[in-house]
Scaffold this motif. Structure first.
Motif, PDB file in Angstrom:
ATOM      1  N   ASP A   1       0.821  -1.206   0.000  1.00 43.90           N
ATOM      2  CA  ASP A   1       0.000   0.000   0.000  1.00 43.90           C
ATOM      3  C   ASP A   1       0.858   1.261   0.000  1.00 43.90           C
ATOM      4  N   PRO A   2       0.712   2.124  -0.976  1.00 40.96           N
ATOM      5  CA  PRO A   2      -0.091   1.960  -2.190  1.00 40.96           C
ATOM      6  C   PRO A   2       0.706   1.186  -3.240  1.00 40.96           C
ATOM      7  N   LEU A   3       0.119   0.165  -3.846  1.00 44.10           N
ATOM      8  CA  LEU A   3       0.844  -0.635  -4.829  1.00 44.10           C
ATOM      9  C   LEU A   3       1.202   0.236  -6.032  1.00 44.10           C
ATOM     10  N   SER A   4       2.524   0.300  -6.324  1.00 43.44           N
ATOM     11  CA  SER A   4       2.978   1.159  -7.417  1.00 43.44           C
ATOM     12  C   SER A   4       3.584   0.388  -8.573  1.00 43.44           C
ATOM     13  N   GLY A   5       3.920  -0.879  -8.329  1.00 43.98           N
ATOM     14  CA  GLY A   5       4.493  -1.703  -9.400  1.00 43.98           C
ATOM     15  C   GLY A   5       4.725  -3.114  -8.897  1.00 43.98           C
ATOM     16  N   VAL A   6       4.887  -4.034  -9.857  1.00 52.76           N
ATOM     17  CA  VAL A   6       5.114  -5.434  -9.508  1.00 52.76           C
ATOM     18  C   VAL A   6       6.276  -5.953 -10.340  1.00 52.76           C
ATOM     19  N   VAL A   7       7.173  -6.719  -9.713  1.00 57.72           N
ATOM     20  CA  VAL A   7       8.258  -7.385 -10.437  1.00 57.72           C
ATOM     21  C   VAL A   7       8.209  -8.870 -10.102  1.00 57.72           C
ATOM     22  N   VAL A   8       8.241  -9.713 -11.117  1.00 58.37           N
ATOM     23  CA  VAL A   8       8.333 -11.161 -10.890  1.00 58.37           C
ATOM     24  C   VAL A   8       9.666 -11.629 -11.472  1.00 58.37           C
ATOM     25  N   LEU A   9      10.560 -12.095 -10.599  1.00 62.92           N
ATOM     26  CA  LEU A   9      11.880 -12.555 -11.039  1.00 62.92           C
ATOM     27  C   LEU A   9      11.829 -14.034 -11.390  1.00 62.92           C
ATOM     28  N   ASP A  10      12.561 -14.426 -12.417  1.00 63.00           N
ATOM     29  CA  ASP A  10      12.548 -15.823 -12.879  1.00 63.00           C
ATOM     30  C   ASP A  10      11.112 -16.296 -13.082  1.00 63.00           C
TER      31      ASP A  10
ATOM     32  N   ARG B   1      -2.864  -5.182 -13.160  1.00 64.73           N
ATOM     33  CA  ARG B   1      -3.858  -4.682 -14.103  1.00 64.73           C
ATOM     34  C   ARG B   1      -4.969  -3.935 -13.370  1.00 64.73           C
ATOM     35  N   ARG B   2      -5.465  -4.545 -12.274  1.00 63.49           N
ATOM     36  CA  ARG B   2      -6.542  -3.913 -11.528  1.00 63.49           C
ATOM     37  C   ARG B   2      -6.117  -2.617 -10.877  1.00 63.49           C
ATOM     38  N   ALA B   3      -4.853  -2.580 -10.423  1.00 65.34           N
ATOM     39  CA  ALA B   3      -4.370  -1.379  -9.752  1.00 65.34           C
ATOM     40  C   ALA B   3      -3.911  -0.329 -10.760  1.00 65.34           C
ATOM     41  N   GLY B   4      -3.819  -0.724 -12.033  1.00 67.69           N
ATOM     42  CA  GLY B   4      -3.343   0.217 -13.048  1.00 67.69           C
ATOM     43  C   GLY B   4      -1.873   0.569 -12.872  1.00 67.69           C
ATOM     44  N   VAL B   5      -1.076  -0.398 -12.420  1.00 66.02           N
ATOM     45  CA  VAL B   5       0.361  -0.155 -12.234  1.00 66.02           C
ATOM     46  C   VAL B   5       1.148  -1.132 -13.105  1.00 66.02           C
ATOM     47  N   PRO B   6       2.406  -0.801 -13.428  1.00 62.76           N
ATOM     48  CA  PRO B   6       3.176  -1.675 -14.309  1.00 62.76           C
ATOM     49  C   PRO B   6       3.558  -2.997 -13.651  1.00 62.76           C
ATOM     50  N   CYS B   7       3.641  -4.024 -14.482  1.00 68.07           N
ATOM     51  CA  CYS B   7       4.108  -5.339 -14.038  1.00 68.07           C
ATOM     52  C   CYS B   7       5.292  -5.720 -14.915  1.00 68.07           C
ATOM     53  N   VAL B   8       6.395  -6.091 -14.286  1.00 69.83           N
ATOM     54  CA  VAL B   8       7.608  -6.450 -15.020  1.00 69.83           C
ATOM     55  C   VAL B   8       7.942  -7.913 -14.750  1.00 69.83           C
ATOM     56  N   LEU B   9       7.953  -8.710 -15.807  1.00 69.49           N
ATOM     57  CA  LEU B   9       8.272 -10.134 -15.690  1.00 69.49           C
ATOM     58  C   LEU B   9       9.692 -10.338 -16.178  1.00 69.49           C
ATOM     59  N   VAL B  10      10.554 -10.842 -15.308  1.00 70.22           N
ATOM     60  CA  VAL B  10      11.966 -11.007 -15.645  1.00 70.22           C
ATOM     61  C   VAL B  10      12.281 -12.492 -15.773  1.00 70.22           C
ATOM     62  N   SER B  11      12.974 -12.856 -16.835  1.00 75.65           N
ATOM     63  CA  SER B  11      13.390 -14.249 -16.972  1.00 75.65           C
ATOM     64  C   SER B  11      14.454 -14.374 -18.046  1.00 75.65           C
ATOM     65  N   ALA B  12      15.366 -15.327 -17.845  1.00 81.43           N
ATOM     66  CA  ALA B  12      16.330 -15.630 -18.906  1.00 81.43           C
ATOM     67  C   ALA B  12      15.637 -16.365 -20.036  1.00 81.43           C
ATOM     68  N   VAL B  13      14.549 -17.056 -19.698  1.00 80.43           N
ATOM     69  CA  VAL B  13      13.844 -17.905 -20.666  1.00 80.43           C
ATOM     70  C   VAL B  13      12.343 -17.694 -20.503  1.00 80.43           C
ATOM     71  N   PRO B  14      11.824 -16.558 -20.956  1.00 78.21           N
ATOM     72  CA  PRO B  14      10.419 -16.235 -20.690  1.00 78.21           C
ATOM     73  C   PRO B  14       9.475 -17.306 -21.242  1.00 78.21           C
ATOM     74  N   THR B  15       8.415 -17.580 -20.503  1.00 75.31           N
ATOM     75  CA  THR B  15       7.405 -18.534 -20.957  1.00 75.31           C
ATOM     76  C   THR B  15       6.550 -17.895 -22.045  1.00 75.31           C
ATOM     77  N   LEU B  16       5.863 -18.738 -22.788  1.00 74.80           N
ATOM     78  CA  LEU B  16       4.936 -18.214 -23.798  1.00 74.80           C
ATOM     79  C   LEU B  16       3.826 -17.414 -23.124  1.00 74.80           C
ATOM     80  N   GLU B  17       3.460 -17.809 -21.905  1.00 74.92           N
ATOM     81  CA  GLU B  17       2.433 -17.064 -21.164  1.00 74.92           C
ATOM     82  C   GLU B  17       2.895 -15.630 -20.920  1.00 74.92           C
ATOM     83  N   ALA B  18       4.150 -15.471 -20.518  1.00 77.75           N
ATOM     84  CA  ALA B  18       4.679 -14.127 -20.277  1.00 77.75           C
ATOM     85  C   ALA B  18       4.740 -13.340 -21.577  1.00 77.75           C
TER      86      ALA B  18
END
Length: 582
Positions: free
Chosen positions: A211-220, A245-262
């Motif tokens: 609170d307040p959510l300003s961004g999200v990072v998912v590593l690997d 998405r609901r909070a309207g803030v950026p989401c960053v997905l980090v991976s050496a080998v991103p999935t097709l979902e990402a």
DNA sequence: CGGACAAGCTGA
DNA sequence: CAGCTTGTCCGG
């Protein structure tokens, strides 16, 4: 107040009155105790100011236990219960501290994170997150993701997910050293709930209050530990995406080998070709396609010099035991179980055992009586002995069973993929039988194999690794009969896009995720449930295969609406949405 | 889930 | 028919 009880078997809400003296402590998300059918149970307030159904006499809340998830996560739990066809209470449980939190310490709001100017990819991320809702950052295995985390954290309180508690704790420490206020989950849940702090943690932290959510990072992001193994099988990456998405803030997905979902979720940002190449180790492909499949064994001639040197070598073989497949040396027949015909394994005590029906028998060919059996598929235990003979130094066996124990110090380790979790650095990593991963009968086999190679690459460091290791680059040795397989080529050229492209095509053709949405249904009541699904447009049912049905739909909306509309029959039933291992 | 209550089974 | 097991229902 509308309350959802924390009782397995009850997935519905009940209304209660709030006594005047508790009024200021009760809001959406609060953990309470209620009387239900004569017993006291816990639960969460999921709505207030509700109109109770007519004709029921409301009881008062029995007690306020303490703080629970904030309203946005209470709402998200309803979405996730739909998305993974599970009980809402299981998800609210993930969003709640394990111990009661009666009071919160007031939150200060010091500067979120310090740090110097950002360069390269991190600067690009900082620039793009302002305009792209989801960025997929393909960072080579040896690269430190910290600068990317920093770039997001500058915007304000950020949720940072790492696949393991160790990585999360380490990241928390670094952010704190940089002057940030950080809550490391699950320990610091009350501090996270108070607000004003960055929050780092592993899978369950996807449900942490920020609170307040300003961004999200998912590593690997590709790491499979992000998926909960018990139903509902929610995936932290997907929870994080929806939260952002609901909070309207950026989401960053980090991976050496991103999935097709990402890749389907956002724009891809990559380092330059040169930087990406530098972040993968040198790859040696040992082409075994011309070797004799029976007599060749797992140890090619190339391994001798690597094993006999001074270097720290890790060998990976995803098979435990001594032998997973034996054949008679005299008559050539494969050793099979006399009861159920499955292949028998050669156990450490020198007998043959069937893993399917538990029949055991001595080491004898059941066709010709010969006691000489040739090992066609050696397991880790057997290979350890062979490696030791070849290496002329001690070789330590590592499997899931040795997790948590301290590993003896040795120059050579051999193990299942668990060895890549338990050993933290290496000069050489050898995949003794990569084909087992490449050809595994699972729809995600290629992605999973590349994930293993990325993990190995991290133990090795990049090809330009500096002071440590005497300046010699780490080597990733791949023994395979499929040297042109896109997974091998991707590692060789430090180009994970080769796998993504091939997989995208394959999954579109075969209608596997993310080209379709899948659920696996099993358990004694599975047949009844699947029959009750009917055959709505866009939904097909495959199976049963070994007691498991697959429900496939054109997309998650169709799949989840269909699952939600189907009443559950009595009896054991497991519905696994987005199964990773089929 | 777990208590309540009803229907079914057993032995005298 | 008491005394017990098993099954089904339902909770504010």
């Amino acid at each position: 107040m509308r309350v959802l009880p924390d009782v397995s078997g009850i997935d519905r809400c009940f209304d209660y009155l709030v006594p005047d003296e508790l009024g200021d402590q009760v809001r959406v998300g609060t953990v309470v105790r209620i009387s239900l059918h004569g017993r006291r149970v816990g639960g969460w307030v999921v709505a207030d100011h509700v109109a109770p159904p007519p004709g029921v006499r409301l009881l008062a809340l029995a007690k306020v236990t303490g703080w629970g998830p904030p309203p946005d996560l209470v709402e998200l739990s309803a979405w996730a219960a739909w998305r993974w066809a599970g009980r809402r209470a299981a998800l609210l449980g993930a969003a709640t501290h394990e111990r009661a939190v009666p009071t919160l310490a007031p939150s200060g709001a010091p500067p979120p994170v310090a740090g110097g100017p950002l360069d390269g990819l991190a600067a690009e991320v900082a620039h793009r997150i302002g305009r792209e809702p989801v960025c997929v950052v393909r960072l080579p295995p040896a690269s430190d993701p910290y600068a990317v985390v920093q770039a997001v954290c500058r915007r304000g309180p950020t949720l940072v997910l790492a696949p393991g508690v160790r990585q999360a704790a380490h990241l928390g420490l670094r952010l704190r050293r940089a002057g940030a206020t950080v809550a490391v989950l699950p320990r610091d849940w009350p501090r996270a709930r108070a607000g004003g702090a960055h929050v780092v943690g592993s899978r369950a932290a996807a449900w942490a209050p920020v609170d307040p959510l300003s961004g999200v990072v998912v590593l690997d992001e590709h790491d499979e530990s992000y998926q909960e193994e018990r139903a509902p099988t929610w995936h932290a990456r997907d929870v994080a995406l929806e939260r952002a998405r609901r909070a309207g803030v950026p989401c960053v997905l980090v991976s050496a080998v991103p999935t097709l979902e990402a890749l389907a979720a956002g724009v891809l940002l990559t380092a330059s070709r040169a930087e990406e190449r530098a972040g993968w180790p040198v790859v040696d492909v040992v082409d075994r396609s011309q070797d004799d499949p029976v007599r060749g064994g797992l140890l090619s001639e190339r391994l001798g010099p690597l094993l006999r040197g001074e270097r720290r070598v890790v060998c990976v073989l995803n098979r435990t035991g001594r032998s997973r497949l034996s054949a008679c040396d005299r008559c050539g027949r494969v050793a099979r179980c006399e009861t159920c015909q499955a292949a028998v394994v050669h156990t450490a005590d020198g007998s043959l055992a069937c893993l399917r029906c538990a029949t055991r028998r001595p080491l004898v060919c059941d066709h010709c009586g010969s006691t000489v059996l040739r090992n066609l598929r050696a397991g880790v235990t057997r290979v350890r002995e062979e490696l030791e003979a070849l290496a002329r130094r001690p070789v330590v066996e590592v499997t899931a069973a040795t997790a948590g124990t301290s590993l003896p110090d040795a120059g050579v380790y051999v193990g299942t993929e668990a060895v890549l979790h338990q050993v933290d650095r290496a000069d050489v990593v050898v995949f003794l039988d990569l084909d087992q991963e490449l050809l595994a009968p699972r729809y995600r086999a290629a992605e999973q194999a590349l994930g293993l190679l990325a993990r190995a690459a991290r133990l090795l460091g990049g090809r330009d690794r500096g002071a440590r290791g005497g300046g010699e680059p780490g080597r990733l040795v791949l023994q395979t009969r499929l040297p042109n397989h896109e997974v091998v080529q991707a590692a060789l050229h430090a180009d994970p896009a080769r796998v993504a492209a091939a997989e995208h095509e394959r999954r579109s053709l075969l209608r596997f995720p993310p080209a379709a949405a899948l659920a696996s249904v099993s358990g004694a009541a599975a047949g009844d449930y699947v029959a009750a699904l009917g055959r709505p447009l866009g939904v097909e049912v495959l199976g049963p295969d070994d007691g498991h049905w697959l429900v496939r739909a054109t997309d998650h909306r169709t799949l989840c609406d269909t699952l939600a509309a189907t009443p559950r029959p009595a009896g054991r039933l497991r519905v696994e949405v987005d199964p990773l291992r089929i």
